[in-house]
Design an enzyme around this catalytic site. Structure first.
Site, mmCIF file in Angstrom:
data_model
loop_
_atom_site.group_PDB
_atom_site.id
_atom_site.type_symbol
_atom_site.label_atom_id
_atom_site.label_comp_id
_atom_site.label_asym_id
_atom_site.label_seq_id
_atom_site.Cartn_x
_atom_site.Cartn_y
_atom_site.Cartn_z
ATOM 1 N N ASP A 109 0.983 7.212 29.269
ATOM 2 C CA ASP A 109 1.334 5.856 29.702
ATOM 3 C C ASP A 109 1.305 5.832 31.227
ATOM 4 O OD1 ASP A 109 1.689 5.225 27.102
ATOM 5 O OD2 ASP A 109 3.809 4.702 27.237
ATOM 6 N N GLU A 122 -2.817 4.639 28.063
ATOM 7 C CA GLU A 122 -2.245 3.297 28.063
ATOM 8 C C GLU A 122 -2.125 2.918 29.541
ATOM 9 O OE1 GLU A 122 1.855 1.144 26.804
ATOM 10 O OE2 GLU A 122 0.960 2.451 25.300
ATOM 11 N N GLU A 157 -0.844 11.084 24.357
ATOM 12 C CA GLU A 157 -0.793 9.770 25.001
ATOM 13 C C GLU A 157 -0.307 9.895 26.440
ATOM 14 O OE1 GLU A 157 0.695 5.258 24.006
ATOM 15 O OE2 GLU A 157 1.976 6.914 23.363
#
Length: 784
Positions: free
Chosen positions: A380, A427, A378
C-alpha cells in the site's frame, strides 16, 4: 531365534481393529527454566543422544552468554541466555521474573538465524554494535524477532554455529528419537532431588507432566512391577522398563501381530501384504525390503530381512507412515501451464504485523510471508517525506516503512524458499513524481529479477508459466491506455472483432482519460503480465479473453459473483487472474474462508498472514504440497476454458471418505504452570470444499488423558467434488461450561491423503510442530 520361523494361517483384516488404542508423538511442553543462578538442571542424556555434548559451540551455549537485547535506539539491555540441557530450548533472563514457561523459547519454533544487521530492528537500532557481534533469531508465527549483540564476534559466531547444529540435528531426528528425547526431559524434571532415582511421588509428578491422570492404584501397581529391587525407588533399568510400559502402543501391537503371526516378526512378503492392504502404490517385495533396511533397528533381523515390532513402529512414525503423501512434499505438478491455472499463495496488507488500525508495519512481515511460501504480497503505497514513497495502511495509526526498504526485502528474501515468481500487488496512492520514484527503486534494486517486457514478443498477451518465470518478480498495477488509432479508439495488440455497446465505450474512454492523469508512464511500463482492471461483468459474450488483466474483488463481491454468475465466473478464472481480498470492515485483520474463492478458481486469494486461525490453517493446507512452493495446479474442471463446473451445483456424491479415529499420543499441556491441569481431548474432522461437501464430525471426549487417549470411533463423509476438498483434523480440550480450547490441528488436500493406518503430526495455532504429538487413524477413500 530370528532365523527359525514358522507361519500360522490367518485371515487379513479388512477393517481396522475396533480395540485400537494408540499413543503417538507429542508437542514438546516446557522443559525446566533454570533461574540465573545455581538451580539444578536436567542431566545431559538428551544432548548425549544428539551427539553434541563435546561440541565446543554447544558447550559454550550451555554455559550461557550475556547479550545486549536491542529494542530501540535507547533500549539496549543486558540479558543472560543459556541453552538448556535438553538441547531443545533456550532459557533467558527477564527484568521481572515470570512463570517458568515464559522464560524459554524452543528451537523448533525458530524460523531463521541471521548474522549481522540482517533485520529491520538491527538496521535501525544496532548501529552502535559491529555487525560481526550481532545476530537475529526470527521465530515462526507472531513472536517478535530477537535482536542480540554479543560481547565479542566470536561469541556471536558460537551461537550462530551452535544453533545451526542443534536445529539440523533436531530436523534429522526420527519421531521415535523425539519421543525418547521428550520423555527423558520430563523424567529429569520429575526427579526433584536429582538423584537419578524415582520415588512413587516423583512418578506421579511425571505422569501429570506428560498429561495423564492415572488411577493411583493402577499407577502404583505399574510402579511395583518395575521395582525389582523392592526399595520403593526406580533406578537404571527399572526406570527404562517403566518408560517402556508407559509408552506401549497396544493398537500398533495388535496390527503388527495380525500380520506377523506367532513368530512376532514380519518377513518382507508379510510386510508387502500389509502395504497392499494399506493401499500403498508400488507395494512390491523390493519396496518392503527397502523399508526393513531403512527402519529396522535390530541388525540381526535386518540381515535376515525381518522387521520387529520396534521397526514397525519406526516405520509408522516416519514420513512414510504419515497421512501426507511423501511424493507430494516435493514439486510434483506440471509447472509449465499459464499462471491462471494455479492457486497462488497470496497475502493481504502484508506489511502489517498486527491489526490494520494501529498495528506496526514492518519489512519483517514480508520476510515471514515469504518464509510461509507466499508468492503474492501487497504494497500500500502513499506519499512520503523527502520524495520517498512509504507503505502503511492509509488514514490509520499504523506505522510507516519506506517503499525502497520493502523492495530490498523482496530482493533478499523472495526466493529463499521457492524459486517460482513473486507478484507485487501495488495499491497506489502516490502522485506522479513519487510513482516515478517507485518505478526507479523497482528497477535499480531488483535489476534482472524484475519483468519489464513480455517474454514472448510473438504472443505478448499470453500468460507465461511459473517455470518460465523462475526467479522473476512481476508488478501488478494499473496500465496507461494503449496507443490510439486515428479515429481516437484505443488499440490493443488485437482489434476487437465486435464493437462494444456505446455506453461502455464512453465509460471506458472516460476511465482511460482519468488514468492517464493519475499513472506515471514509468510505473505503468512495469505492469507487463498483471495489469489491474475492474471486472465490470461476466457476460458470456464472444469477446477475446485478455489473460494479462487482473481483477481485484472484495470478498463480498466475489461471493456475489459465485452465487449469481456460477460457471461464468469459473470460466473467467480459467483464462485470467482474479485477486480476492478481505473486507475493509475487518478492523482486527480477521480473515474470511478462502475455500469458497478457490471453489470458483480464483487464484490470488489474499489473507492476513499475521492472523492465525482456521482460515490460515486452510491456506497452509492448500499450499502444503508441491514442495510448498506457493503454486498449486488447479483441478482440470477449473482450468478448461469451456468447463461446465459450477461449485453451487457440483452433481451427486462420487467419493466416500471414512476415517476411524483410533488414538492420540503425547498431546501438549495447555497450562504448563498448573501440574494438575490435564486435557479432556476430542477429535473433530472437518471437510472444506464446495458448499454441498462442507461438513464436520467429532468424537466423544476422553476424560483426563492427553498422553494416550483412545476413541476407536468412525466418521464418514460423502463428497461431490473431492478434487477441491481439504481435510482438517482438529484436537480440542473439551469444556462443559465454555468453548473448547484448541490443542492442535493438521490440514491437507484430500488428493494428498494416504489410505490405511496413518499418523497425523499435529501443528500449533502458528503452524509450528507440536512433535511428538500425533493422532493415529485409519483412512479409506472409495470412489463410486
Amino acid at each position: 531365534m530370528l532365523c527359525g520361523r514358522w507361519r500360522s494361517s490367518r485371515r487379513r483384516p479388512e477393517e481396522p481393529p475396533v480395540s485400537a488404542q494408540v499413543a503417538a508423538p507429542v508437542a514438546l511442553p516446557s522443559p525446566p527454566a533454570p533461574p540465573d543462578g545455581g538451580t539444578k538442571r536436567p542431566g545431559l542424556r538428551a544432548l548425549k543422544k544428539m551427539g553434541l555434548t563435546e561440541d565446543e559451540d554447544v558447550r559454550a551455549m550451555l554455559r550461557g552468554s550475556r547479550f545486549r537485547k536491542i529494542r530501540s535506539r535507547t533500549w539496549h539491555k543486558e540479558r543472560l541466555y543459556r541453552l538448556q540441557e535438553d538441547g531443545l530450548s533456550v532459557w533467558f533472563q527477564r527484568r521481572i521474573p515470570r512463570a517458568p514457561s515464559q522464560h524459554i523459547f524452543f528451537l523448533q519454533h525458530i524460523e531463521a538465524v541471521r548474522e549481522g544487521h540482517q533485520s529491520e530492528g538491527l538496521r535501525r537500532f544496532g548501529g552502535a554494535f559491529a555487525p560481526a557481534r550481532c545476530l537475529t533469531i526470527a521465530f515462526r508465527g507472531r513472536r517478535k524477532n530477537l535482536d542480540l549483540a554479543a560481547p565479542t564476534a566470536e561469541e556471536a559466531q558460537r551461537w550462530v554455529r551452535g544453533l545451526a547444529k542443534l536445529r539440523a540435528r533436531l530436523d534429522a531426528m526420527t519421531q521415535r528419537e523425539r519421543l525418547d528425547h521428550w520423555i527423558h526431559t520430563y523424567l529429569h524434571r520429575a526427579d526433584s532431588d536429582q538423584d537419578s532415582k524415582m520415588s512413587f511421588k516423583e512418578i506421579k509428578s511425571l505422569l501429570r507432566m506428560v498429561n495423564v491422570d492415572m488411577n493411583d492404584m493402577y499407577a502404583y501397581r505399574l510402579f511395583k512391577e518395575c521395582d525389582h529391587s523392592n526399595n520403593e525407588r526406580l533406578e537404571g533399568t527399572e526406570i527404562e522398563e517403566f518408560l517402556r510400559r508407559l509408552l506401549k502402543r497396544p493398537e500398533l501391537e495388535e496390527i503388527f501381530y495380525k500380520y506377523s503371526g506367532e513368530d512376532h516378526v514380519l518377513s518382507a512378503p508379510e510386510l508387502r501384504e500389509f502395504l497392499e492392504d494399506q493401499g500403498e502404490d508400488g507395494a512390491t517385495l523390493a519396496h518392503a525390503q527397502h523399508l526393513i533396511q531403512t527402519y529396522e533397528l535390530n541388525e540381526t533381523a535386518k540381515q535376515h530381512e525381518l522387521m520387529t515390532l520396534d521397526g514397525f513402529m519406526m516405520y509408522l512414525l516416519s514420513p512414510n507412515g504419515a497421512a501426507l503423501d511423501p511424493a507430494h512434499m516435493c514439486v510434483f505438478q506440471d509447472m509449465d501451464q499459464p499462471l491462471a491455472h494455479y492457486f497462488i499463495s497470496s497475502s493481504h496488507n502484508t506489511y502489517l504485523t498486527d491489526s490494520q488500525i494501529g498495528g506496526p508495519s514492518s519489512t519483517e512481515a514480508y520476510v515471514r510471508a515469504f518464509a510461509q511460501g507466499c508468492r503474492c504480497v501487497e504494497l500500500d503505497c502513499w506519499e512520503g517525506p523527502g520524495g520517498e514513497p512509504v507503505i502503511y495502511h492509509g488514514h490509520t495509526l499504523t506505522s510507516k516503512i519506506l517503499f525502497r526498504d520493502v523492495v530490498q526485502a523482496v530482493r533478499d528474501h523472495a526466493f529463499t524458499l521457492s524459486p517460482y515468481p513473486v507478484i507485487l500487488s501495488l495499491e497506489n496512492h502516490c502522485g506522479l513524481e513519487q510513482q516515478a520514484a517507485m518505478a526507479r527503486h523497482l528497477r535499480t534494486i531488483l535489476g534482472d529479477m524484475l519483468v519489464t517486457q513480455a517474454l514472448d514478443s510473438q504472443n505478448p498477451e499470453e500468460l507465461p508459466s511459473p517455470e518460465q518465470l523462475k526467479g522473476r518478480v512481476l508488478v501488478k498495477g494499473k496500465k496507461l491506455p494503449a496507443v490510439r488509432s486515428e479515429d481516437g479508439r484505443i488499440l490493443s495488440d488485437r482489434e476487437e472483432e465486435e464493437e462494444e455497446e456505446e455506453e461502455e465505450e464512453e465509460a471506458e474512454a472516460a476511465e482511460q482519460r482519468r488514468l492517464a492523469k493519475q499513472i506515471s508512464p514509468e510505473l505503468s511500463a512495469l505492469a507487463v503480465y498483471c495489469c489491474a482492471t475492474r471486472l465490470r461483468n461476466l457476460r458470456p459474450a464472444p469477446t477475446l479473453p485478455q489473460p494479462c488483466q487482473v481483477s481485484s474483488l472484495s470478498e463480498r463481491k466475489a461471493k456475489k459473483l459465485i452465487r449469481e454468475a456460477g460457471n461464468s465466473f469459473v470460466r473467467h478464472n480459467a483464462r485470467q487472474l482474479t485477486r480476492v481480498y478481505p473486507l475493509g470492515l475487518r478492523m482486527n485483520s480477521a480473515n474470511y474462508s478462502p475455500q469458497e474463492m478457490w471453489n470458483s478458481g480464483c487464484q490470488l486469494v489474499a489473507l492476513n498472514f499475521q492472523t492465525p486461525g482456521y482460515e490460515m490453517d486452510l491456506n497452509a493446507g492448500r499450499f502444503l504440497i508441491n514442495g510448498q512452493c506457493g503454486y498449486v495446479l488447479k483441478p482440470a474442471c477449473l482450468r478448461q476454458p469451456d468447463t461446465t463446473f459450477d461449485p453451487e451445483c457440483p452433481g451427486p456424491p462420487r467419493t466416500t471418505l471414512t476415517i476411524q479415529v483410533l488414538t492420540a499420543q503425547q498431546l501438549p499441556k495447555l497450562n504448563a504452570e498448573k501440574p494438575n491441569s490435564i486435557v479432556d481431548p476430542l477429535v473433530r474432522v472437518e471437510i472444506h470444499g464446495v458448499p454441498a461437501d462442507c461438513a464436520r464430525k467429532e468424537t466423544n471426549y476422553v476424560l483426563n488423558n492427553g498422553f494416550n487417549p483412545r476413541w476407536g470411533q468412525t466418521l464418514q463423509f460423502q463428497l461431490r467434488a473431492p478434487e477441491l476438498v481439504l481435510v482438517r483434523f482438529v484436537v480440542e480440550d473439551y469444556d462443559t461450561t465454555s468453548p473448547n480450547d484448541f490443542v492442535g490441528q493438521f490440514t491437507l488436500p484430500l488428493n494428498s491423503l494416504k489410505q490405511g493406518y496413518r499418523h497425523i503430526h499435529l501443528l500449533s495455532k502458528d503452524g509450528a510442530s507440536l512433535s511428538p504429538a500425533t493422532l493415529f487413524v485409519h483412512i479409506r477413500i472409495q470412489c463410486s
